[in-house]
Design an enzyme around this catalytic site. Sequence first.
Site, short mmCIF file in Angstrom:
data_model
loop_
_atom_site.label_atom_id
_atom_site.label_comp_id
_atom_site.label_asym_id
_atom_site.label_seq_id
_atom_site.Cartn_x
_atom_site.Cartn_y
_atom_site.Cartn_z
N ASP A 168 12.51 2.15 -0.77
CA ASP A 168 11.54 2.88 0.07
C ASP A 168 11.63 4.39 -0.13
O ASP A 168 10.73 5.13 0.28
CB ASP A 168 11.78 2.56 1.55
CG ASP A 168 11.38 1.12 1.89
OD1 ASP A 168 10.66 0.50 1.09
OD2 ASP A 168 11.80 0.63 2.95
N ARG A 170 2.75 1.93 -5.26
CA ARG A 170 3.40 3.26 -5.16
C ARG A 170 3.65 3.89 -6.53
O ARG A 170 3.83 5.10 -6.62
CB ARG A 170 4.69 3.17 -4.34
CG ARG A 170 4.41 3.02 -2.87
CD ARG A 170 5.66 3.05 -2.01
NE ARG A 170 5.29 2.93 -0.60
CZ ARG A 170 6.09 2.49 0.36
NH1 ARG A 170 7.31 2.10 0.08
NH2 ARG A 170 5.65 2.42 1.60
N ARG A 198 -1.18 -7.90 -0.35
CA ARG A 198 0.21 -7.98 -0.80
C ARG A 198 0.65 -9.43 -0.98
O ARG A 198 0.23 -10.31 -0.23
CB ARG A 198 1.12 -7.23 0.19
CG ARG A 198 0.79 -5.75 0.21
CD ARG A 198 1.63 -4.99 1.20
NE ARG A 198 3.04 -5.02 0.85
CZ ARG A 198 4.00 -4.53 1.64
NH1 ARG A 198 3.68 -3.98 2.81
NH2 ARG A 198 5.25 -4.57 1.26
C1 S3P Z 1 12.39 -4.30 4.43
C2 S3P Z 1 12.66 -4.65 3.14
C3 S3P Z 1 12.10 -3.96 1.97
C4 S3P Z 1 11.49 -2.62 2.34
C5 S3P Z 1 10.68 -2.69 3.59
C6 S3P Z 1 11.52 -3.17 4.77
C7 S3P Z 1 13.05 -5.06 5.52
O1 S3P Z 1 11.09 -4.77 1.40
O2 S3P Z 1 10.69 -2.13 1.28
O3 S3P Z 1 10.17 -1.39 3.91
O4 S3P Z 1 13.09 -4.57 6.67
O5 S3P Z 1 13.54 -6.17 5.24
P1 S3P Z 1 11.47 -5.92 0.32
O6 S3P Z 1 12.55 -6.69 0.90
O7 S3P Z 1 10.24 -6.73 0.11
O8 S3P Z 1 11.86 -5.16 -0.90
#
Ligand code: S3P
Length: 426
Positions: free
Chosen positions: A313, A344, A121
Amino acid sequence: MKQSFSKINKVEGELTFRGDKSISHRSVIFSALSEGKSIIKNLSNSDDVASTIGCFKELGAEFNFLNDELEVVGKGINSFNAPSKQLDAGNSGTTARLLSGILSAQNFDSELIGDESLSKRPMSRVANPLRTMGAKITLADDNFLPMKISNTSLHPIEYEMEIASAQIKSALLLAAIHLPQESKIIEKLITRDHTERMLRLPTYYEAGKKIISAAQLNYPKKSIYNVPGDISSASFFIVLALLAKDSELVIRNCSLNESRIGIIEVLQKMGGDITIISQSSNMGEPVGDLLIRSTEQLTNIKLDERIIPNIIDELPILSIAGIFADGDFEVRNAKELRVKETDRINAVCRNMERAGINVTEFEDGFRFSGSPKSQSNIFESFGDHRIAMSFSILGMLLENETIINDFESVSISNPLFLEQIAKILN
Ligand code: S3P
């Protein structure tokens, strides 16, 4: 591990969920940063939050599980121990990204690693803005873990977010709270706001943008955290209760943070019978109880670009609702889905094809039409908890048996998924 599902009759009863994963990560992080003893109630029991705890143990914070609570003895500013080994974020992007901001501000060198999925990632998205604060970071192929962070001094920044990401925003804010002078982080698209909310960071809006300030005076102090139930874990059950016949489900103590309730708003606009039956506030985070009743017919709606970060999500499980709704289900402006625990967009499209859905795949989303065929399906989790749970829900709505391959990934966010399903089956 393979897990099979067959068609259910209805769901009925009440569920409460363990603490929201995003808020749990932050409760652990803020407790470890602050000096002295903090208490966390209803902490998420997910593997991801365990990864965050593991990293902060290595940095010298103490964790004691007492009955249902976690006691954390935090270190205070600039007092972490230099780690004697690599810090392992496991599968957790939130752990890696938020920690990168904190580690950039420490007076020692450190190295972050993760599992196979996390190692694929992108990390330059967080390293680059941290470098504009003066951080010294090296990455494999300048984008991937391991991330090596060298001891250096940072300076404040004013930074406008290029990617709508709460993880990047939080990494920058967490670096900024180590500096006496103020930094400003500017968001065009609003992402989940737990970091600024829990740290009570000054925030205002100008020309449609959100501006968040952070400096050392906002460094966290020891506290008692009471984490509201995880709305993302609840969303699988919300969709199941809407789509299963004659169902009625109550979900208690659920996080209703405005930057997270997009899934409820979208499903309600689709015609879903979801009512917020009570609402209160818990450490500045809105919480409440939900009543969900079966809905005869949902109708697909157009999803505005601005709601995408709010439901990022939940898009896999929303897709399951979408294929049972009237009209085509389409998601665009969601290319972030390609860099989650798995790609996804690919994962949802490949499984939908297996279910007999007509699939159009876009770089930034997908369109689904037609209904699932009555046949036995084998779906892949792609090692991704939200894909595993989304297609488990589909399996409980289809006539024939469904198998989910590599189902064990559910424990990344909700090890109690099967137990909770069993509790509401009738
Ligand atoms: C999260 C932010 C999101 C989300 C992840 C949890 C967080 O990611 O998809 O499951 O706790 O800040 P991104 O901020 O990279 O979109």
